[in-house]
Design an enzyme around this catalytic site. Structure first.
Site, PDB file in Angstrom:
ATOM      1  N   ASP A   1       2.373  -2.205   6.350  1.00 53.13           N
ATOM      2  CA  ASP A   1       0.986  -2.264   5.881  1.00 53.13           C
ATOM      3  C   ASP A   1       0.857  -1.575   4.518  1.00 53.13           C
ATOM      4  O   ASP A   1       0.144  -2.065   3.635  1.00 53.13           O
ATOM      5  CB  ASP A   1       0.049  -1.594   6.887  1.00 53.13           C
TER       6      ASP A   1
ATOM      7  N   GLY B   1      15.431  -4.158   0.200  1.00 51.39           N
ATOM      8  CA  GLY B   1      14.349  -4.360  -0.747  1.00 51.39           C
ATOM      9  C   GLY B   1      13.484  -5.548  -0.388  1.00 51.39           C
ATOM     10  O   GLY B   1      13.203  -5.798   0.787  1.00 51.39           O
ATOM     11  N   ALA B   2      13.049  -6.298  -1.380  1.00 52.21           N
ATOM     12  CA  ALA B   2      12.172  -7.446  -1.150  1.00 52.21           C
ATOM     13  C   ALA B   2      12.469  -8.530  -2.174  1.00 52.21           C
ATOM     14  O   ALA B   2      12.847  -8.247  -3.314  1.00 52.21           O
ATOM     15  CB  ALA B   2      10.702  -7.038  -1.238  1.00 52.21           C
TER      16      ALA B   2
ATOM     17  N   ALA C   1      -3.378  -3.141  11.476  1.00 51.67           N
ATOM     18  CA  ALA C   1      -2.821  -3.639  10.217  1.00 51.67           C
ATOM     19  C   ALA C   1      -3.881  -3.751   9.121  1.00 51.67           C
ATOM     20  O   ALA C   1      -3.689  -3.267   8.002  1.00 51.67           O
ATOM     21  CB  ALA C   1      -2.153  -4.994  10.457  1.00 51.67           C
TER      22      ALA C   1
ATOM     23  N   ASP D   1       0.412   6.710  10.526  1.00 55.56           N
ATOM     24  CA  ASP D   1       0.389   5.399   9.875  1.00 55.56           C
ATOM     25  C   ASP D   1      -0.241   5.432   8.488  1.00 55.56           C
ATOM     26  O   ASP D   1      -0.123   4.471   7.727  1.00 55.56           O
ATOM     27  CB  ASP D   1      -0.410   4.408  10.726  1.00 55.56           C
TER      28      ASP D   1
ATOM     29  N   ARG E   1      13.037  -7.255   3.089  1.00 55.99           N
ATOM     30  CA  ARG E   1      14.414  -7.252   3.565  1.00 55.99           C
ATOM     31  C   ARG E   1      14.883  -5.860   3.948  1.00 55.99           C
ATOM     32  O   ARG E   1      16.052  -5.515   3.821  1.00 55.99           O
ATOM     33  CB  ARG E   1      15.313  -7.861   2.491  1.00 55.99           C
ATOM     34  N   GLY E   2      13.958  -5.032   4.432  1.00 57.41           N
ATOM     35  CA  GLY E   2      14.310  -3.707   4.911  1.00 57.41           C
ATOM     36  C   GLY E   2      14.906  -2.840   3.819  1.00 57.41           C
ATOM     37  O   GLY E   2      14.382  -2.761   2.700  1.00 57.41           O
TER      38      GLY E   2
ATOM     39  N   ASN F   1       3.336 -10.323  10.720  1.00 57.50           N
ATOM     40  CA  ASN F   1       3.242  -9.323  11.793  1.00 57.50           C
ATOM     41  C   ASN F   1       3.481  -9.925  13.185  1.00 57.50           C
ATOM     42  O   ASN F   1       2.612  -9.881  14.063  1.00 57.50           O
ATOM     43  CB  ASN F   1       1.870  -8.636  11.766  1.00 57.50           C
TER      44      ASN F   1
END
Length: 362
Positions: free
Chosen positions: A286, A220-221, A25, A322, A216-217, A157
């Protein structure tokens, strides 16, 4: 740590081969920030082995300062294997080999605090706290109030499989988060770890951080930001040079979309996610943190910080690993500045970060 990516979808038992990459991370965030044009350093411990050589060289290759990484002559570099499926699904598998690793031996006694406290932002992860009692002691110390500490950013995390005492993990993470200035947490992991449903309940449990980002996937956020002093101001010179940043306004003075005033302490800003043609659903958290931190350091308003987080996450979601090169700052700024309708019509697929690649709308 070194990560091994599957050559094809399927159970770990059925995957015939893996390709070597890098993960972790904190190092992911450092690499993404360096790619976005910031000075970034990674502080950790790796083994005095080939995997440690590869990890340090690869992270440094992204432009990250690795001079404070220590080599452990008696403990190995941590590695892990994963499947190609989304971490949120029942079929996702991860095999960690981190017990007794060099990183698990980090403690307040052997980590160079002068390197940590030289930064404007110190980014931490709850994963580190799960590795050992010494690592937990280190994070408790770094998240404790002290004069002169940098702005402390913390990504919860929650990884139950890493905790020796899985039942204790959620409480420890909540306690650590309460001592930080900026916290990232997924709505789903907050429900799993703490039994909290919804962004408002999460904020009630974490009233202390000046900025709380609830991911919130696909929705959104949502960001809770305290008025009267901003994270951008605390972050240091780059943010200050950009001018004083109201946490509830964009850099151009527009009122953020989705913003609602909830009282004298918090402004709430909700920003929808982008539509993305996903190649591999890993590393996005991340990358989102890196995009948000990058925009914070630049003194941008909350809406644009979240949009830069979404854009950085979209860059990673459209590649197999990643990490990837982020879009140029000019390209990201242009997309983040779109009006709400144009933002909602964006659809990003593989290769979208290239300057010559046309971004699709629907």
């Amino acid at each position: 740590m070194v990560t091994f990516l599957p050559s094809r979808p399927g159970r770990l038992a059925d995957v015939p081969s893996f390709s070597r990459g890098i993960g972790g991370a904190e190092s992911n965030v450092a690499c993404a920030l360096a790619g976005a044009g910031h000075r970034a350093a990674w502080v950790s411990r790796v083994g005095a082995d080939g995997f440690g050589d590869h990890l340090v060289e690869a992270v440094a290759g992204y432009g990250v300062d690795t001079s404070a990484v220590r080599r452990d002559p008696t403990r190995p570099t941590g590695i892990y294997f994963r499947t190609a499926t989304d971490r949120g699904t029942d079929v996702h598998e991860v095999a960690y080999y981190r017990a007794g690793s060099a990183a698990s031996a980090m403690s307040p006694d052997n980590v160079p605090y002068e390197a940590l406290f030289a930064a404007r932002v110190l980014h931490l992860s709850g994963i580190t706290a799960a590795l050992s009692a010494d690592c937990l002691a280190l994070l408790r110390d770094l998240t404790s109030p002290r004069p002169g500490r940098p702005l402390v950013s913390f990504d919860v995390n929650h990884r139950p499989g890493l905790w020796r005492d899985a039942a204790a993990g959620p409480g420890v993470l909540l306690d650590l988060a309460r001592g930080c200035d900026l916290v990232f947490v997924g709505e789903d992991e907050a429900e799993e770890a703490w039994g909290l449903n919804g962004a408002e309940a999460i904020r009630a449990a974490l009233p202390g951080p000046a900025v709380l980002v609830v991911k919130r996937g696909a929705e959104g956020a949502t960001v809770f930001s305290r008025t009267g002093g901003t994270v951008a101001e605390e972050a240091g010179d780059e943010a200050a040079d950009a001018g004083e940043a109201d946490p509830g306004r964009t850099d151009s003075g527009r009122t953020d979309s989705g913003r609602t005033d909830t009282g004298p302490t918090d402004t709430v800003t909700s920003v929808p996610a982008l539509r993305v043609d996903v190649v591999a659903p890993v590393g996005a958290g991340d990358a989102f943190a890196a995009g948000f931190l990058s925009a914070t350091l630049r003194g941008l308003g909350v809406r644009d910080r979240v949009r830069h987080g979404h854009l950085m996450a979209a860059a990673v979601l459209t590649v197999p690993g990643d990490l990837t090169a982020p879009p140029s700052r000019a390209r990201a700024d242009a997309l983040a500045a779109l009006d709400d309708d144009a933002w909602g019509r964006l659809r990003l697929g593989p290769g979208w970060t290239g300057e010559e690649q046309e971004v699709r709308t629907t």
